[in-house]
Scaffold this active site. Sequence first.
Site, PDB file in Angstrom:
ATOM      1  N   CYS A 167      98.424-126.116 -11.377  1.00  0.00           N
ATOM      2  CA  CYS A 167      97.186-126.438 -10.667  1.00  0.00           C
ATOM      3  C   CYS A 167      96.653-125.214  -9.920  1.00  0.00           C
ATOM      4  CB  CYS A 167      97.418-127.635  -9.742  1.00  0.00           C
ATOM      5  SG  CYS A 167      98.111-129.078 -10.575  1.00  0.00           S
ATOM      6  N   ASP A 222      90.942-135.218 -16.527  1.00  0.00           N
ATOM      7  CA  ASP A 222      91.025-134.092 -15.600  1.00  0.00           C
ATOM      8  C   ASP A 222      89.620-133.648 -15.219  1.00  0.00           C
ATOM      9  OD1 ASP A 222      91.600-131.803 -14.163  1.00  0.00           O
ATOM     10  OD2 ASP A 222      93.192-131.152 -15.518  1.00  0.00           O
ATOM     11  N   HIS A 230      95.283-134.985 -14.135  1.00  0.00           N
ATOM     12  CA  HIS A 230      95.527-133.708 -13.475  1.00  0.00           C
ATOM     13  C   HIS A 230      96.800-133.765 -12.621  1.00  0.00           C
ATOM     14  CE1 HIS A 230      94.190-129.794 -11.896  1.00  0.00           C
ATOM     15  NE2 HIS A 230      94.727-130.193 -10.759  1.00  0.00           N
TER      16      HIS A 230
END
Length: 243
Positions: A133, A179, A211
């Site tokens: 991330c 996402d 995500h």
Amino acid sequence: MASNPPGDCCATGFRHEGTPAGEIKDIDGVKTYISYPKEKTDKAVFVVSDIFGIFINGQLVADEFAKAGYLAVLPDLFQGDQIKLEDQAAGKVNLPVWLKDHQPSHVDPVIASTIKYLREEQGIKRIAGAGYCFGAKYTARFLKEGQLDVGYMATPSFVTEEELAAIGGPLSISAAQTDHIFTTELRHKSEDILIKNGQSWQINLYGGVSHGFAIRTDLSIKHNKFAKEQAFYQAVAWFNQYL
């Protein structure tokens, strides 16, 4: 941008269970989690964390990289100011405000000092970056000769087109079907950028997950657990091939 800035989905997730096998050390003033393989190696995996920094999920991932034969390091990119899961759960997280204090000017020096430590103090010759991330941006920024040799990203956020276009080594990406940060459109744009760049690359898309699935998914859901494990195997296979 090759991926959008971090959003609310970056500050959600599940705490995983386990007992970290590594140790915490102070490396040039930076709190760093280090997990050691059974045998001495000159190859390392730099776990470039999400916004939760050094916490159980990241530590367990580092341990798995160590079990795969690599020295694994997970530094505190945020100098003690990482997002806490309990604050996120209580609705106390103001991500845009927090991000102002954690820009490249703050994070880059930590990345650089950790790479220096690996090469000069640990005798590491080849380093892979595994960016989750938030950490994906810095995997791209440092995927250059003499810095990171190989890269892996899981559900990347905040990566600019310029950063992706400038990578200097092989890159593998794990993407999620759902996402809002690394959308279908941006994933396809990233493919075009990587093709033009000319480095070895792959993007694997995992259906039915969202995500952060590779580091913060709900492991009680069988499919989620499978997808997380497959994303990890993807990273290890990539490192085994190119590191």
